[in-house]
Enzyme design. Structure first.
Site, mmCIF file in Angstrom:
data_model
loop_
_atom_site.group_PDB
_atom_site.id
_atom_site.type_symbol
_atom_site.label_atom_id
_atom_site.label_comp_id
_atom_site.label_asym_id
_atom_site.label_seq_id
_atom_site.Cartn_x
_atom_site.Cartn_y
_atom_site.Cartn_z
ATOM 1 N N GLU A 139 -10.803 -0.168 -4.837
ATOM 2 C CA GLU A 139 -9.751 -0.996 -4.250
ATOM 3 C C GLU A 139 -10.271 -2.349 -3.790
ATOM 4 O OE1 GLU A 139 -6.559 0.230 -1.724
ATOM 5 O OE2 GLU A 139 -7.145 2.345 -1.930
ATOM 6 N N CYS A 155 0.864 -1.182 0.000
ATOM 7 C CA CYS A 155 0.000 0.000 0.000
ATOM 8 C C CYS A 155 0.900 1.231 0.000
ATOM 9 C CB CYS A 155 -0.897 -0.015 1.242
ATOM 10 S SG CYS A 155 -1.944 1.442 1.395
ATOM 11 N N THR A 167 -0.366 2.986 -4.761
ATOM 12 C CA THR A 167 0.116 2.120 -5.829
ATOM 13 C C THR A 167 -0.724 2.325 -7.088
ATOM 14 O OG1 THR A 167 -1.252 0.301 -4.973
ATOM 15 C CG2 THR A 167 1.080 0.352 -4.303
ATOM 16 N N CYS A 202 -5.306 6.087 -3.760
ATOM 17 C CA CYS A 202 -4.610 4.808 -3.766
ATOM 18 C C CYS A 202 -3.197 5.054 -4.283
ATOM 19 C CB CYS A 202 -5.335 3.785 -4.639
ATOM 20 S SG CYS A 202 -4.468 2.201 -4.752
#
Length: 260
Positions: free
Chosen positions: A189, A74, A201, A199
């Site tokens: 997600e 994460c 990534t 988010c």
């Protein structure tokens, strides 16, 4: 059992952080983690993390999704745990720590509220129709979408995440609109099973996918707007491999408390 915790957020991506530097991680209770992350019956968060000692690194990051299950990397969580490590006095302005996808370097501002996190190198991007698929520590699907502000990310993202191709392992689904001077990104997600405000990534994957989409190479810096604020992604791209990848953005303490 009392649990002392700290709530952090990075561009609206929020996390419960627990200091476990007094010993190895033990007493894993996935049902409890899910309950703590619940926004009606718990603290409320997109994920939960433990920070522990590691003999070869400044610390180790252990991440669990909002469903209580162990998660992949994460990015915003990584930035928040760096800020947490600074708060705990484990690090000062730079760190090398271990996460589920390997070692990470990070640097943090003097006030502890802005973190530049180095992400893994990426050398593989595939296509699923017109969408891009890649792994930036977590698997991501990236699709261009017009009028993204009014787009139903929950319905459309869930349909892709649970389709025949991705249902077994799951995938994070990102929709991106190119605004010229920045990218606007919204993400569904896995593990949260909903849209999140950011988010890490995911925006990293989006920036890479768009560089490939536009046939850009060299040192690339991308400004990205998400529902929770602004994030920057920078990397070097030679047309084959993304290296020197940094995810940069805010990481702020919201509050601390105790669960009984």
């Amino acid at each position: 059992m009392k649990i002392n915790f700290f709530k952090y957020q990075g561009a609206g991506n929020d996390f419960i952080l627990i200091d476990h530097t007094d010993g190895p991680l033990k007493n894993i209770d996935n049902q409890l983690f899910e309950q703590l992350c619940h926004r009606r019956f718990g603290v409320g968060a997109d994920g939960l993390m433990f920070i522990t000692k590691h003999e070869d690194y400044d610390f180790e990051m252990h991440y669990f999704n909002a469903d209580g299950k162990p998660g992949s990397m994460c990015g915003n969580g990584g930035r928040c745990i760096v800020a947490f490590a600074k708060q705990l006095g484990i690090i000062d302005r730079e760190t090398n720590f271990l996460a589920v996808d390997g070692p990470h370097y990070a640097r943090i501002s003097e006030n502890g509220e802005w973190v530049d996190l180095q992400m893994i190198d990426v050398d593989t991007i595939t296509k699923d129709g017109e969408a891009y698929v890649l792994n930036t520590g977590s698997p991501h699907y990236v699709a261009l979408q017009s009028d993204l502000k009014d787009f139903d990310v929950f319905i459309e993202g869930k349909e892709i995440r649970y389709n025949a191709t991705y249902a077994e392992k799951g995938i994070n689904v990102n929709f991106v609109e190119d605004k010229g001077d920045h990218l606007f990104v919204r993400t569904y997600e896995r593990g949260v099973e909903d849209e999140t405000y950011a988010c890490g990534t995911g925006v990293t994957a989006v920036a890479m996918a768009m560089a490939k989409h536009k046939n850009q190479t060299g040192h690339i810096k991308t400004d990205i707007k998400v529902l929770g604020g602004d994030i920057k992604v920078a990397f070097d791209y030679d047309g084959k491999t993304f290296t020197n990848v940094f995810l940069c953005g805010p990481a702020k303490l919201v509050f601390e408390g105790e669960v009984v």
